[in-house]
Design an enzyme around this catalytic site. Structure first.
Site, mmCIF file in Angstrom:
data_model
loop_
_atom_site.group_PDB
_atom_site.id
_atom_site.type_symbol
_atom_site.label_atom_id
_atom_site.label_comp_id
_atom_site.label_asym_id
_atom_site.label_seq_id
_atom_site.Cartn_x
_atom_site.Cartn_y
_atom_site.Cartn_z
ATOM 1 N N CYS A 290 -5.144 0.225 -21.006
ATOM 2 C CA CYS A 290 -5.166 0.556 -19.582
ATOM 3 C C CYS A 290 -4.181 -0.296 -18.790
ATOM 4 C CB CYS A 290 -6.577 0.442 -19.015
ATOM 5 S SG CYS A 290 -7.260 -1.203 -19.183
ATOM 6 N N GLU B 136 -7.611 -8.594 -23.210
ATOM 7 C CA GLU B 136 -6.570 -9.075 -22.285
ATOM 8 C C GLU B 136 -6.383 -10.584 -22.354
ATOM 9 O OE1 GLU B 136 -7.471 -7.941 -18.228
ATOM 10 O OE2 GLU B 136 -9.611 -8.288 -18.489
ATOM 11 N N HIS C 11 0.829 -1.204 0.000
ATOM 12 C CA HIS C 11 0.000 0.000 0.000
ATOM 13 C C HIS C 11 0.868 1.261 0.000
ATOM 14 C CE1 HIS C 11 -3.612 2.312 0.954
ATOM 15 N NE2 HIS C 11 -2.803 3.059 1.665
ATOM 16 N N ASP D 1 -2.658 -8.513 -18.071
ATOM 17 C CA ASP D 1 -3.091 -9.900 -18.260
ATOM 18 C C ASP D 1 -2.689 -10.426 -19.633
ATOM 19 O OD1 ASP D 1 -4.315 -11.028 -15.954
ATOM 20 O OD2 ASP D 1 -5.910 -9.552 -16.135
HETATM 21 C C1 PEP Z 1 -4.777 -5.549 -17.317
HETATM 22 O O1 PEP Z 1 -4.923 -6.767 -17.214
HETATM 23 O O2 PEP Z 1 -3.939 -5.013 -18.054
HETATM 24 C C2 PEP Z 1 -5.604 -4.634 -16.519
HETATM 25 C C3 PEP Z 1 -5.550 -3.333 -16.686
HETATM 26 O O3 PEP Z 1 -6.409 -5.191 -15.591
HETATM 27 P P1 PEP Z 1 -5.913 -5.675 -14.145
HETATM 28 O O4 PEP Z 1 -4.498 -5.209 -13.971
HETATM 29 O O5 PEP Z 1 -6.879 -5.067 -13.191
HETATM 30 O O6 PEP Z 1 -6.045 -7.159 -14.269
HETATM 31 MG MG MG Z 2 -6.692 -7.606 -16.265
#
Ligand code: PEP
Ligand code: MG
Length: 528
Positions: A490, A419, A178, A443
């Site tokens: 993202c 992903e 954190h 992912d």
């Molecule tokens: C990803 O998998 O790139 C993503 C943004 O989702 P998370 O990191 O929440 O799995």
């Molecule tokens: Mg993800």
């Protein structure tokens, strides 16, 4: 002069300041307390901790979350079990803490895994109350101080004025702690995981915290100080340049580029907007589900989504539906042990089976869409049928709300996270039936490279710059382009300024980045 170092990258900032070594004293407890049973002592410490958290909770996300966690019967049950096995109260508290932290440590998702720090924080408070009482360990912290401790808890962050301190040094901690997330979000220098060597630092000594190199220089000589001061001045000049473009729109080759932020709470959304983000490209809704013992109600979710939409002040808010499952279990869903949890019952697969729960989430976010520019995004899609089913559930909820006369945005945009390798391979079909893509490289990298994102032994393979991953990114962009839909990213790769030029050249028009990276990525794009 001596140097402590670590391999953990907490934050890239550098700070020079006076060390403030935290001393966690407890007030001595009256002797008669020992006469009571261990369970009575624990219950009293639990009630006392609850009261303290309650008095700190108003307006603080951290303490609000602690309040919900401390009421989770799992805590009292685990401690009672230890006491029943013959442990004393403090021993049972420590043992219960380890058990619950181990559950959180098995979680793949970085945000959720970091909640283990909240668990330890709560247990540390209970233990301190059990042994005597909690004292404020930060009395005497001065402007610009470097706070040094064995470990810093989320509640410590709420007690410290993060705008006035210089940074942190801790013995324990990893990139996902954190404290590292806080350091990155508040642009503070931090070096964590230096081990017992932290004991060599004394209050009053001058320390240089070099987050980028993972080094702490204690009592530096003049030459080292000068070197670091120059480096900081250069960073300050760059930050000013970056700050100047943070609130402007940027474009590349005449095409507007959006720099959105990723958010894991309403507080993050507020910080993102203040940092200049053009919107929220990923609002992880998991925080609502993981922080409570029961599934959040439609009303609770609506309140949170509404608050996030309002904080966006007209900017896009992309709400990702629940991304939970497999190794990130919540007690109220029937998760079974799986051989391969990453390939198991996760995300959209859970939502499509737990239809009523899915409906509550969709209704809440649809209702919030009447008050802002809300988009909905489905995680872990691996075939067209899943997208079609998810959209059918969304339509069903729209129909319900319409019949109930409840306002929502009929044309809410629907997006898909790219992903899984399967999503990349059928991206052309998906693109024809949704409004936008967002590439989740975190992912996507682990699935394409067959390398667990949390396993340090295969970290070399887990590389978003691998040719295979970049080809998948290019294929997704190409499919989106041909169907004339937006394609964003993202995953963490979007926050890496070393990748910005390459991604912009590939045609990426929407970067969704960590709050702390908004200004840097906008600046990098503006310089291209
Ligand atoms: C990803 O998998 O790139 C993503 C943004 O989702 P998370 O990191 O929440 O799995
Ligand atoms: Mg993800």
């Amino acid at each position: 002069m001596f140097v402590l170092s670590t391999a953990v990258v907490a934050s890239h900032r550098v700070a020079i300041g006076r060390a403030f070594v935290v001393e966690r004293g407890v007030a001595p407890r009256a002797v008669e307390a020992c006469d009571r049973s261990a369970l009575e002592c624990f219950n009293e410490a639990l009630a006392q901790s609850r009261e303290q958290i309650e008095s700190l909770a108003c307006g603080s996300d951290i303490f609000e979350a602690h309040l919900e966690m401390i009421d989770d019967p799992m805590i009292a049950e685990a401690v009672a079990e230890g006491i029943a096995q013959g442990m004393d109260a403090a021993e049972a508290v420590r043992c219960a803490c380890e058990q619950i932290v181990a559950m959180f440590e098995a979680i793949d998702d970085e945000y959720l895994r970091a909640r283990k720090d909240d668990v330890r924080d709560i247990f540390a408070r209970i233990e301190a109350n059990l042994l005597g009482g909690v004292e404020n360990p930060f009395e005497g912290v001065q402007q610009g101080d470097i706070v040094v401790d064995r470990e810093l808890f989320p509640s410590d962050m709420a007690q410290l004025d993060l705008n006035s301190i210089g940074g942190f040094v801790t013995a324990l901690g990893s990139t996902t702690s954190h404290i590292c997330i806080v350091a990155r979000n508040h642009s503070l220098a931090a070096v964590v995981g230096v081990g017992d060597a932290v004991g060599q630092i004394a209050t009053g000594q001058t320390v240089i915290v070099d987050g980028a190199q993972g080094r702490v220089v204690v009592e530096p000589d003049e030459a080292t100080l000068t070197l670091y001061r120059e480096q900081m001045a250069q960073a300050e000049r760059e930050a000013q340049l970056q700050g100047a473009v943070a609130h402007q729109s940027v474009s590349y080759r005449g095409k507007p580029i959006k720099v959105y932020a990723n958010a894991g709470s309403v507080e993050d959304v507020e910080r993102a907007v203040a940092a200049g983000a053009d919107g929220i490209g990923l609002f992880r809704s998991e925080f609502l589900y993981i922080s409570s013992a029961a599934e959040p109600t439609e009303e609770e979710q609506y309140e949170a989504y509404l608050a996030a939409a309002r904080a966006c002040q007209g900017r896009v808010l992309t709400i990702r539906t629940l991304d939970i499952g497999g190794d990130k279990a919540v007690p109220y869903l029937n998760f079974e042990r799986e051989e391969n949890p990453f390939l198991g019952w996760r995300a959209i697969r859970v939502s499509l089976e737990c239809r009523e729960m899915f409906h509550r989430q969709l209704r809440a976010l649809l209702r919030a869409s009447a008050h802002g520019s809300v988009r909905v995004m489905f995680p872990m899609i691996s075939c067209l049928e899943e997208l079609r089913q998810a959209k059918a559930e969304l339509e069903l909820c729209k129909g319900q709300l319409e019949r109930e006369g409840v306002a929502f945005d009929r044309n809410i945009e629907v997006g898909v996270m790219i992903e899984t390798p399967a999503a990349v391979l059928v991206a052309d079909s998906l693109a024809c039936e949704c409004d936008f893509f967002s590439i989740g490289t975190n992912d996507l990298t682990q699935y394409i490279m067959a390398a667990d994102r949390a396993n340090s032994r295969v970290a070399k393979l887990y590389n978003p710059y691998s040719k295979a991953v970049l080809r998948a990114v290019a294929m997704s962009l190409d499919a989106a382009n041909r169907a004339d839909i937006e394609c964003g990213m993202c995953g963490e790769l979007a926050s890496d300024s070393a990748a910005t030029a390459m991604l912009a050249d590939m045609g990426l028009s929407e970067f969704s980045v960590n709050v702390g990276a908004v200004a840097e990525i906008k600046w990098t794009i503006s310089k291209l």
